[in-house]
Design an enzyme around this catalytic site. Structure first.
Site, PDB file in Angstrom:
ATOM      1  N   ILE B  73      34.034  31.264  47.700  1.00  0.00           N
ATOM      2  CA  ILE B  73      34.577  30.161  48.595  1.00  0.00           C
ATOM      3  C   ILE B  73      34.134  30.869  50.205  1.00  0.00           C
ATOM      4  O   ILE B  73      33.661  29.698  51.141  1.00  0.00           O
ATOM      5  CB  ILE B  73      36.161  30.326  48.720  1.00  0.00           C
ATOM      6  CG1 ILE B  73      36.933  30.331  47.359  1.00  0.00           C
ATOM      7  CG2 ILE B  73      36.304  30.107  49.698  1.00  0.00           C
ATOM      8  CD1 ILE B  73      35.767  28.593  46.613  1.00  0.00           C
ATOM      9  N   CYS B 132      34.599  41.409  48.524  1.00  0.00           N
ATOM     10  CA  CYS B 132      33.901  39.772  48.548  1.00  0.00           C
ATOM     11  C   CYS B 132      32.773  39.944  48.902  1.00  0.00           C
ATOM     12  O   CYS B 132      31.352  40.473  49.173  1.00  0.00           O
ATOM     13  CB  CYS B 132      34.131  39.275  50.056  1.00  0.00           C
ATOM     14  SG  CYS B 132      33.669  37.704  49.193  1.00  0.00           S
ATOM     15  N   LYS B 167      40.894  47.251  47.922  1.00  0.00           N
ATOM     16  CA  LYS B 167      40.307  46.667  47.327  1.00  0.00           C
ATOM     17  C   LYS B 167      38.866  46.434  46.718  1.00  0.00           C
ATOM     18  O   LYS B 167      38.096  46.191  47.786  1.00  0.00           O
ATOM     19  CB  LYS B 167      40.693  44.831  46.976  1.00  0.00           C
ATOM     20  CG  LYS B 167      39.953  44.044  45.732  1.00  0.00           C
ATOM     21  CD  LYS B 167      40.809  42.684  46.050  1.00  0.00           C
ATOM     22  CE  LYS B 167      40.826  41.728  45.106  1.00  0.00           C
ATOM     23  NZ  LYS B 167      41.379  40.010  45.051  1.00  0.00           N
ATOM     24  N   ILE B 193      40.540  44.597  39.804  1.00  0.00           N
ATOM     25  CA  ILE B 193      39.080  44.747  40.599  1.00  0.00           C
ATOM     26  C   ILE B 193      38.459  42.832  41.374  1.00  0.00           C
ATOM     27  O   ILE B 193      39.393  42.115  40.867  1.00  0.00           O
ATOM     28  CB  ILE B 193      37.544  44.822  39.419  1.00  0.00           C
ATOM     29  CG1 ILE B 193      37.473  43.571  38.334  1.00  0.00           C
ATOM     30  CG2 ILE B 193      37.863  45.906  38.278  1.00  0.00           C
ATOM     31  CD1 ILE B 193      36.411  43.448  37.208  1.00  0.00           C
ATOM     32  N   GLY B 219      38.670  35.203  35.805  1.00  0.00           N
ATOM     33  CA  GLY B 219      39.338  35.043  34.249  1.00  0.00           C
ATOM     34  C   GLY B 219      38.813  35.202  33.409  1.00  0.00           C
ATOM     35  O   GLY B 219      38.669  37.086  33.551  1.00  0.00           O
ATOM     36  N   GLY B 245      42.339  40.902  36.795  1.00  0.00           N
ATOM     37  CA  GLY B 245      41.065  40.567  36.840  1.00  0.00           C
ATOM     38  C   GLY B 245      41.083  39.658  35.074  1.00  0.00           C
ATOM     39  O   GLY B 245      41.401  39.971  34.223  1.00  0.00           O
ATOM     40  N   GLY B 246      41.240  38.600  35.171  1.00  0.00           N
ATOM     41  CA  GLY B 246      41.248  37.434  34.372  1.00  0.00           C
ATOM     42  C   GLY B 246      43.157  37.992  33.044  1.00  0.00           C
ATOM     43  O   GLY B 246      42.757  37.340  31.957  1.00  0.00           O
ATOM     44  N   GLY B 267      45.219  35.801  38.958  1.00  0.00           N
ATOM     45  CA  GLY B 267      44.031  35.303  39.769  1.00  0.00           C
ATOM     46  C   GLY B 267      44.304  33.509  39.830  1.00  0.00           C
ATOM     47  O   GLY B 267      44.775  32.802  39.427  1.00  0.00           O
ATOM     48  N   THR B 268      43.133  33.344  38.479  1.00  0.00           N
ATOM     49  CA  THR B 268      43.046  32.433  38.261  1.00  0.00           C
ATOM     50  C   THR B 268      43.719  31.864  37.390  1.00  0.00           C
ATOM     51  O   THR B 268      43.943  30.773  36.949  1.00  0.00           O
ATOM     52  CB  THR B 268      41.574  33.135  37.270  1.00  0.00           C
ATOM     53  OG1 THR B 268      40.215  32.967  38.153  1.00  0.00           O
ATOM     54  CG2 THR B 268      40.916  31.354  36.316  1.00  0.00           C
TER      55      THR B 268
END
Lengths: 257, 313
Positions: B73, B132, B167, B193, B219, B245-246, B267-268
């Site tokens: 992004i 990032c 982070k 992470i 993911g 993370g996932g 997140g995802t």
């Protein structure tokens, strides 16, 4: 809103093109032409992301929605294998949709390939307002022409172009479109299809001093306006999210690289 | 009132349950109002904020990979001034702690951002993004060097009285040394992470699938990497960890807590089901009840205690 839609019909209607009808009363009641639904194809993690599918039919009275979709990858292939009675996890309706109130009487709707899908509910909405509609429908070949009777039933004038000349006029929609513009009397233009087609159509429309809207697509992560995967630049220097600010934009609103 | 204790602390930040969001997957929270009761979350971690507005990277910015998504992004955001003036007050109305993710292209910008946000009572904690993978300067370039991580952390702490979370990037050889550097710099907590650097090829176009060439993988595909890093880091540092993370289900979240995370980030998972965060909140609580625990603290790091020795045979 997440709704579990029940599949009523899932049929092969043309080259790699399928048509699915679902009972999804909540979405059917809320949806407007040009909006889309984000479809989850696995309760596991592959495929992971939802697939944005535009609404091809919205029947609020009977609580039924319809998708016209092209099988291009893993997700849509899985979708084509679903059977009547199966349920599909639907997130929607999403996006802004077409504005159906334009000044004047005559609209031209331009659909390129599977981009014709969202034009059908738009046609119904325009016809309900007694607008005159011409549909320009551009496809690769005769086998890719689908759901033509739907448009004809609604008294739309239909002009077909095929790239190989197997039906209608040979070539792209831009030639007959420019001829229509030259004749005049067009008050508004709606287009959905591949990027190159949208650009050409937008350029012509604005050149002839007509207003219109395009429905665009982009790779999306969320469909909810949070991941910014589909963020695309506008002419004013500000980004638009295709998922929540779009997928429909005014012609002349987006910047092209 | 809940029968079990679910509150956790990250420094002076108290979360009523261990669930927050992963920056960049939940907007400011406002975009998710229709799907999530924002009051129900332990904290909302908002999209990364920079000093100046950023328009982000070239499209395509996202592509799907097996059980994962690769994104680039490029920290698109309206800048800290717009965030503070227009967005923050609206999110604050939900009375859920707000963790603001901050990112700079150089170290001094982290200090400036901390200074600006220090004045905002609605900001509950800062999350320094030194990981990032999708920006040319700052971001991961800082987070892969323990000295720079120490400097950024120290600078943010100097300019802020709020809890500071760092982070971390998984794209390092030794996550523990980076984590220790952040702890020495005064971090109140760690978030790990961030996404794993990856690449996808568009076979039809015969070029990288993303406009920025490389992107960050997230993911379920990265869950084992994240769990391993949380497991190792949580044993090596004293400060609490927000593990992510996932995570797409409450079961995933419980695994992170068992690995030593004090809290978890979704997140995802928000993209699969926008109500994932709430389901994880409920699922953790139900798990504790069903298994006779009266405090979430009882399962944090429990996997270390139960680990068998790794000797052969």
């Amino acid at each position: 809103m997440v709704e579990q839609g029940k599949i009523l019909i899932n049929e092969h209607v043309g080259k790699d093109i399928w048509r699915m009808e679902l009972k999804a009363p909540w979405i059917a009641r809320k949806a407007r032409p040009g909006q889309f639904v984000n479809v989850r194809l696995s309760e596991h993690t592959d495929p992971l992301l939802r697939r944005p599918i535009s609404l091809h039919g919205i029947d609020a009275d009977n609580g039924i929605i319809c998708f016209l979709y092209l099988v291009v990858g893993k997700g849509t292939k899985m979708m084509s294998k679903l059977e009547n009675g199966d349920h599909l996890d639907l997130l929607g309706p999403l996006g802004n949709g077409f504005s159906t109130a334009f000044q004047g009487r005559r609209a031209v709707l331009i659909g390129g390939g599977i981009g014709s899908a969202p034009l059908y509910p738009l046609l119904e909405a325009l016809k309900a307002q007694k607008k005159d509609v011409t549909l320009l429908y551009g496809v690769k070949d005769q086998e890719s022409i689908v759901c033509l009777d739907l448009y004809k039933e609604n008294q739309a004038e239909v002009i077909i172009t095929t790239e190989d000349g197997s039906a209608g006029e040979k070539g792209f929609v831009t030639a007959p479109f420019e001829a229509l513009l030259k004749n005049g009397g067009i008050d508004y233009v709606y287009a959905c299809g591949p990027g190159a087609m949208l650009r050409a159509v937008e350029e012509l429309t604005l050149q002839y001093g007509v207003d219109g809207e395009i429905s665009t697509e982009a790779n999306m992560g969320c469909g909810l306006g949070v991941c910014l995967s589909c963020s695309t630049p506008g002419k004013d220097g500000k980004n638009r999210k295709v998922c929540t600010d779009g997928p429909v934009f005014k012609m002349g609103e987006l910047a092209y690289e | 009132m809940s029968k079990v204790k679910t509150a956790v602390k990250i420094g002076a930040l108290t979360m009523k349950n261990p669930v927050t969001t992963a920056s960049g997957t939940f907007g400011s929270g406002l975009e998710m109002r229709e799907y999530v009761d924002l009051r129900k979350l332990g904290a909302i971690t908002v999209k990364g904020t920079t000093l100046e507005p950023r328009s982000g990277n070239l499209l395509p910015r996202c592509t799907e990979t097996p059980s994962g998504t690769l994104n680039s992004i490029g920290l698109e955001n309206p800048g800290v001034d717009v965030f503070v003036a227009d967005i923050l007050p609206q999110v604050a109305a939900y009375e859920t702690p707000i963790i603001v993710n901050i990112a700079g292209s150089e170290i001094t910008e982290y200090g400036r951002l901390a200074e600006i946000l220090e004045k905002e009572a609605a900001v509950s904690a800062l999350e320094a993004n030194v990981s990032c993978p999708n920006v040319k300067s700052g971001g991961m370039a800082l987070g892969t060097d323990p000295d720079l991580v120490y400097q950024v952390t120290k600078l943010v702490k100097e300019h802020s009285s709020k809890p500071v979370i760092v982070k971390l990037s998984p794209n390092v050889t030794d996550i523990v040394s980076i984590a220790k550097a952040a702890a020495e710099g005064g971090a109140d907590g760690l978030n790990l992470i961030n996404s794993v650097l990856g690449l996808a090829i568009d076979m039809e176009k015969k070029r990288p699938a993303l406009g920025n060439i490389v992107g960050g993988l997230s993911g379920p595909a990265i869950k084992p990497i994240a769990l391993r890093m949380v497991y190792q880091t949580a044993q090596a540092v004293e400060i609490p960890i927000i593990g992510l993370g996932g995570i797409v289900s409450w079961q995933d979240a419980v695994e992170f807590l068992m690995a030593g995370a004090t809290a978890v980030g979704i997140g995802t998972g928000n993209f699969l089901d926008p109500a994932t965060t709430m389901k994880v909140v409920d699922g953790i609580e139900q798990y504790l009840i069903d298994n006779g625990y009266d405090d979430v603290q009882d399962i944090i790091g429990i996997a270390w205690k139960n680990q068998r020795d790794g000797k052969d045979g």
